[in-house]
Design a protein around this motif. Structure first.
Motif, short mmCIF file in Angstrom:
data_model
loop_
_atom_site.label_atom_id
_atom_site.label_comp_id
_atom_site.label_asym_id
_atom_site.label_seq_id
_atom_site.Cartn_x
_atom_site.Cartn_y
_atom_site.Cartn_z
N ALA A 225 -11.47 -33.76 -5.49
CA ALA A 225 -10.54 -34.86 -5.75
C ALA A 225 -10.17 -34.87 -7.23
CB ALA A 225 -11.19 -36.19 -5.35
N PRO A 226 -9.08 -35.56 -7.59
CA PRO A 226 -8.72 -35.66 -9.01
C PRO A 226 -9.86 -36.30 -9.80
CG PRO A 226 -6.93 -36.44 -7.62
CD PRO A 226 -8.11 -36.23 -6.72
N PRO A 227 -10.23 -35.74 -10.96
CA PRO A 227 -11.37 -36.26 -11.70
C PRO A 227 -11.09 -37.63 -12.29
CG PRO A 227 -10.24 -34.57 -12.97
CD PRO A 227 -9.61 -34.58 -11.61
N PRO A 228 -12.04 -38.57 -12.13
CA PRO A 228 -11.89 -39.87 -12.76
C PRO A 228 -12.36 -39.82 -14.20
CG PRO A 228 -13.92 -39.80 -11.53
CD PRO A 228 -13.24 -38.46 -11.33
N VAL A 229 -12.27 -40.93 -14.89
CA VAL A 229 -12.84 -40.99 -16.23
C VAL A 229 -14.34 -40.88 -16.11
CG1 VAL A 229 -13.11 -42.42 -18.28
CG2 VAL A 229 -10.95 -42.43 -17.03
N PRO A 230 -15.00 -39.90 -16.75
CA PRO A 230 -16.45 -39.75 -16.60
C PRO A 230 -17.18 -40.96 -17.17
CG PRO A 230 -15.63 -38.33 -18.35
CD PRO A 230 -14.43 -38.91 -17.67
N ASP A 231 -18.27 -41.37 -16.47
CA ASP A 231 -18.98 -42.55 -16.91
C ASP A 231 -20.43 -42.28 -17.24
OD1 ASP A 231 -19.88 -42.08 -14.38
OD2 ASP A 231 -19.52 -44.10 -13.62
N ASN A 232 -20.92 -41.07 -17.01
CA ASN A 232 -22.33 -40.85 -17.28
C ASN A 232 -22.66 -39.43 -17.75
OD1 ASN A 232 -21.96 -39.39 -14.99
ND2 ASN A 232 -23.30 -40.60 -13.68
N GLY A 233 -21.66 -38.58 -17.95
CA GLY A 233 -21.93 -37.25 -18.44
C GLY A 233 -22.35 -36.26 -17.38
N ALA A 234 -22.49 -36.68 -16.12
CA ALA A 234 -22.93 -35.76 -15.07
C ALA A 234 -21.82 -34.76 -14.75
CB ALA A 234 -23.31 -36.54 -13.81
N HIS A 235 -22.21 -33.53 -14.54
CA HIS A 235 -21.27 -32.46 -14.18
C HIS A 235 -21.71 -31.90 -12.84
CE1 HIS A 235 -18.79 -28.80 -14.62
NE2 HIS A 235 -19.83 -28.19 -14.07
N LEU A 236 -20.78 -31.74 -11.92
CA LEU A 236 -21.08 -31.22 -10.59
C LEU A 236 -20.04 -30.18 -10.22
CD1 LEU A 236 -22.84 -31.55 -7.97
CD2 LEU A 236 -21.13 -33.20 -7.20
N GLU A 237 -20.51 -29.01 -9.77
CA GLU A 237 -19.59 -27.97 -9.34
C GLU A 237 -20.23 -27.17 -8.20
OE1 GLU A 237 -20.12 -23.99 -11.87
OE2 GLU A 237 -19.51 -25.68 -13.15
N GLN A 238 -19.39 -26.57 -7.38
CA GLN A 238 -19.89 -25.75 -6.29
C GLN A 238 -20.44 -24.45 -6.85
OE1 GLN A 238 -17.80 -23.78 -2.43
NE2 GLN A 238 -17.55 -25.99 -2.60
N LEU A 239 -21.59 -24.05 -6.34
CA LEU A 239 -22.29 -22.87 -6.84
C LEU A 239 -22.03 -21.65 -5.96
CD1 LEU A 239 -24.39 -21.48 -8.70
CD2 LEU A 239 -26.18 -22.43 -7.22
N ALA A 240 -22.49 -21.68 -4.72
CA ALA A 240 -22.36 -20.53 -3.82
C ALA A 240 -22.71 -20.98 -2.41
CB ALA A 240 -23.26 -19.38 -4.25
N THR A 241 -22.43 -20.12 -1.44
CA THR A 241 -22.74 -20.40 -0.04
C THR A 241 -23.83 -19.45 0.44
OG1 THR A 241 -20.46 -21.13 0.34
CG2 THR A 241 -21.77 -20.58 2.28
N TYR A 242 -24.78 -20.00 1.20
CA TYR A 242 -25.93 -19.22 1.67
C TYR A 242 -25.99 -19.36 3.19
CZ TYR A 242 -26.96 -19.39 -3.27
OH TYR A 242 -26.85 -19.28 -4.64
N GLY A 243 -25.90 -18.23 3.88
CA GLY A 243 -25.78 -18.30 5.34
C GLY A 243 -26.57 -17.28 6.10
N ALA A 244 -27.70 -16.80 5.56
CA ALA A 244 -28.53 -15.84 6.31
C ALA A 244 -28.95 -16.47 7.64
CB ALA A 244 -29.77 -15.46 5.49
N PRO A 245 -28.86 -15.73 8.74
CA PRO A 245 -29.14 -16.32 10.06
C PRO A 245 -30.52 -16.96 10.18
CG PRO A 245 -28.10 -14.18 10.30
CD PRO A 245 -28.43 -14.32 8.84
N ASP A 246 -31.52 -16.44 9.45
CA ASP A 246 -32.88 -16.94 9.60
C ASP A 246 -33.33 -17.82 8.43
OD1 ASP A 246 -32.87 -14.98 7.70
OD2 ASP A 246 -34.65 -13.92 8.47
N ARG A 247 -32.39 -18.35 7.64
CA ARG A 247 -32.78 -19.12 6.46
C ARG A 247 -33.39 -20.48 6.83
NH1 ARG A 247 -29.60 -23.06 4.64
NH2 ARG A 247 -30.48 -22.78 2.55
N ASP A 248 -33.09 -20.99 8.01
CA ASP A 248 -33.65 -22.26 8.47
C ASP A 248 -34.19 -22.04 9.88
OD1 ASP A 248 -34.01 -24.91 9.55
OD2 ASP A 248 -32.70 -25.66 7.97
N PRO A 249 -35.50 -22.30 10.12
CA PRO A 249 -36.07 -22.03 11.44
C PRO A 249 -35.60 -22.99 12.54
CG PRO A 249 -37.70 -23.10 10.03
CD PRO A 249 -36.51 -22.78 9.16
#
Length: 254
Positions: free
Chosen positions: A78-102
């Motif tokens: 979404a369009p970024p609002p005025v930051p209010d706490n200095g937190a930065h969040l961004e997408q890192l990567a996708t993990y999809g190995a078939p056996d990563r969750d039992p």
């Protein structure tokens, strides 16, 4: 062409996992939670959870961040609002190995969050405790236990953490992202300790001061000073408008 039949495809779930990095006591730390439910009951894991049916990925990551840390971060889609706490969040990567969750086929879209020194976390969801852990401690345990061992971190979270740390280490070379670890007003010494904690190196104070204050748009003097570091008053700065650093702050070879 035959009509689309959802039942012809196996179901799977989508989660978001968070690499939340902060600097505490001059060490790069990440948030981990001890799982209170199977699978990997009583193992440490990165915070995260399942994406709700009505949620965008960015909204799910921001929700999990708020639930686990109390930090508010805008939805990256979404369009970024005025930051209010200095937190930065961004997408890192996708993990999809078939056996990563039992439990079932689960695809995780990991996100990286950076913030200044944060208070003690509170557990939420299926976690029964939470803590800030030094990154090197966790990655060292993962290396000792083996790349795919769940003994250091549950699921494939050791790999996700390693990828998140390397993303942060690389981005502070060429961007102003290191200031996301600092309060709104900070000294050059405090910024230097961020670089030292993230990179795991010692930097020459004079050379560092010359580089960061000489990089256009990186830092802006506030006109104030502080003695919170002890000794003589130190000049306070805030982050400038530059997003890319020219020249970059190259990581020393170790």
């Amino acid at each position: 062409m035959p009509p689309y039949d959802p039942s012809a495809f196996p179901p799977f779930a989508v989660t978001v996992d968070l690499v939340v990095l902060t600097v505490r006591s001059h060490a790069l730390c990440t948030l981990v939670v001890r799982r209170g439910e199977a699978p990997f009951r009583e193992c440490w894991a990165l915070p995260g959870g399942f994406v709700r049916a009505e949620e965008d990925l960015g909204a799910a990551a921001a929700r999990e961040l708020a639930e686990e840390t109390g930090l508010r971060a805008h939805d990256p889609s979404a369009p970024p609002p005025v930051p209010d706490n200095g937190a930065h969040l961004e997408q890192l990567a996708t993990y999809g190995a078939p056996d990563r969750d039992p439990r079932m086929r689960v695809v995780s879209v990991a996100h990286l969050a950076l913030a200044p020194d944060l208070p003690a976390p509170r557990p939420g969801g299926d976690a029964d405790s939470a803590r800030w852990a030094p990154v090197e401690e966790l990655l060292g345990q993962a290396r000792a236990a083996g790349a795919d061992s769940p003994h250091a971190l549950a699921f494939d979270h050791a790999r996700i953490l390693s990828d998140g740390v390397e993303r942060a280490r690389s981005k502070i070379e060429y961007s102003s992202l290191a200031t996301a670890f600092c309060p709104p007003e900070f000294t050059v010494g405090e910024l230097r300790r961020v670089y030292e904690a993230v990179w795991g190196v010692s930097l020459d104070p004079r050379n560092f001061h010359r580089k960061v204050t000489g990089t256009p748009g990186f830092l802006v003097p506030t006109g104030g000073t502080t003695t919170r570091q002890g000794g003589r008053p130190a000049q306070l700065f805030r982050a400038g408008g530059a997003t890319l650093l020219n020249p970059p702050m190259l990581r020393p070879e170790v």
